[in-house]
Design a protein around this motif. Structure first.
Motif, mmCIF file in Angstrom:
data_model
loop_
_atom_site.group_PDB
_atom_site.id
_atom_site.type_symbol
_atom_site.label_atom_id
_atom_site.label_comp_id
_atom_site.label_asym_id
_atom_site.label_seq_id
_atom_site.Cartn_x
_atom_site.Cartn_y
_atom_site.Cartn_z
ATOM 1 N N SER A 16 -4.753 -10.727 -2.589
ATOM 2 C CA SER A 16 -6.271 -11.057 -1.998
ATOM 3 C C SER A 16 -6.334 -10.530 -0.363
ATOM 4 N N GLU A 17 -4.895 -10.504 0.062
ATOM 5 C CA GLU A 17 -5.114 -9.919 1.727
ATOM 6 C C GLU A 17 -5.137 -8.408 1.754
ATOM 7 N N ALA A 18 -4.208 -7.921 0.682
ATOM 8 C CA ALA A 18 -4.483 -6.507 0.314
ATOM 9 C C ALA A 18 -5.681 -6.097 0.026
ATOM 10 N N LEU A 19 -6.390 -6.719 -0.984
ATOM 11 C CA LEU A 19 -7.590 -6.130 -1.508
ATOM 12 C C LEU A 19 -8.813 -6.318 -0.239
ATOM 13 N N ALA A 20 -8.591 -7.371 0.677
ATOM 14 C CA ALA A 20 -9.485 -7.646 1.640
ATOM 15 C C ALA A 20 -9.367 -6.542 2.652
ATOM 16 N N LEU A 21 -8.077 -6.106 2.993
ATOM 17 C CA LEU A 21 -7.809 -4.947 4.109
ATOM 18 C C LEU A 21 -8.387 -3.673 3.520
ATOM 19 N N ALA A 22 -8.499 -3.485 1.998
ATOM 20 C CA ALA A 22 -8.722 -2.427 1.445
ATOM 21 C C ALA A 22 -10.324 -2.182 1.673
ATOM 22 N N LEU A 23 -10.931 -3.406 1.597
ATOM 23 C CA LEU A 23 -12.489 -3.423 1.517
ATOM 24 C C LEU A 23 -12.813 -3.333 2.864
ATOM 25 N N VAL A 24 -12.198 -3.724 4.035
ATOM 26 C CA VAL A 24 -12.342 -3.373 5.259
ATOM 27 C C VAL A 24 -12.389 -1.935 5.705
ATOM 28 N N LEU A 25 -11.345 -1.173 5.324
ATOM 29 C CA LEU A 25 -11.082 0.078 5.520
ATOM 30 C C LEU A 25 -12.037 0.860 4.584
ATOM 31 N N ARG A 26 -12.854 0.405 3.737
ATOM 32 C CA ARG A 26 -14.088 1.276 2.809
ATOM 33 C C ARG A 26 -15.358 1.451 4.013
ATOM 34 N N ARG A 27 -15.116 0.352 5.029
ATOM 35 C CA ARG A 27 -16.288 0.461 5.908
ATOM 36 C C ARG A 27 -16.195 1.746 6.691
ATOM 37 N N LEU A 66 -10.063 9.144 8.200
ATOM 38 C CA LEU A 66 -10.474 9.046 6.732
ATOM 39 C C LEU A 66 -9.526 9.518 5.754
ATOM 40 N N ARG A 67 -8.918 10.511 5.877
ATOM 41 C CA ARG A 67 -7.857 10.719 4.673
ATOM 42 C C ARG A 67 -6.755 9.834 4.708
ATOM 43 N N LYS A 68 -6.166 9.626 5.804
ATOM 44 C CA LYS A 68 -5.094 8.690 5.949
ATOM 45 C C LYS A 68 -5.535 7.275 5.514
ATOM 46 N N MET A 69 -6.518 6.637 5.956
ATOM 47 C CA MET A 69 -7.027 5.483 5.457
ATOM 48 C C MET A 69 -7.165 5.341 4.075
ATOM 49 N N GLY A 70 -7.823 6.452 3.369
ATOM 50 C CA GLY A 70 -7.984 6.610 1.940
ATOM 51 C C GLY A 70 -6.816 6.612 1.327
ATOM 52 N N GLU A 71 -5.506 7.154 1.918
ATOM 53 C CA GLU A 71 -4.449 7.072 1.172
ATOM 54 C C GLU A 71 -3.647 5.542 1.294
ATOM 55 N N LEU A 72 -3.940 4.862 2.414
ATOM 56 C CA LEU A 72 -3.615 3.660 2.771
ATOM 57 C C LEU A 72 -4.393 2.767 1.706
#
Length: 127
Positions: A16-27, A66-72
């Motif tokens: 859930s922490e990993a998915l929450a971080l991924a959601l924040v990165l989508r912003r 944006l590219r690097k955070m997309g990879e993460l």
């Protein structure tokens, strides 16, 4: 942080922490390009050429982030994500820059409140 080497930092995240971080990165990117200025003083004396150079560098840097955070984000959203996230020091710095922009962008979207207490009170009244 659970482990630090000369080149990497390792963090333990729940799913859930990993998915929450991924959601924040989508912003990201949340702030408009014209939000950033060369100077906060009214008497800045920068030429149009200087402004254009900084603007183009900003666009290039944001594209890179944006590219690097997309990879993460893809690593975080991967079904086989383990609870361990390893980041190079440069990746961690980029992540912190992006998280800060998202934080500031949310603050701007809320109208730049001086205190979150006022925002929380207004949200409570709306419920």
């Amino acid at each position: 942080m659970i482990k630090r080497t000369k080149e990497t930092l390792a963090y333990e995240l729940s799913e859930s922490e990993a998915l929450a971080l991924a959601l924040v990165l989508r912003r990201f990117p949340i702030l408009p390009e014209d939000y950033f200025t060369l100077s906060r003083t009214a008497d800045n004396q920068f030429s149009d050429e200087d402004k254009a150079l900084v603007h183009s560098e900003l666009i290039e840097r944001r594209g890179f982030l944006l590219r690097k955070m997309g990879e993460l984000r893809n690593r975080l959203e991967n079904e086989t994500f383990s609870s361990r996230l390893e980041l190079q020091f440069a990746e961690r710095e980029m992540l912190l820059q992006v998280l800060n922009e998202v934080r500031v962008g949310c603050w701007v979207a809320l109208g730049r409140p001086e205190s979150m207490d006022k925002v929380n009170t207004e949200a409570d009244r709306a419920m």
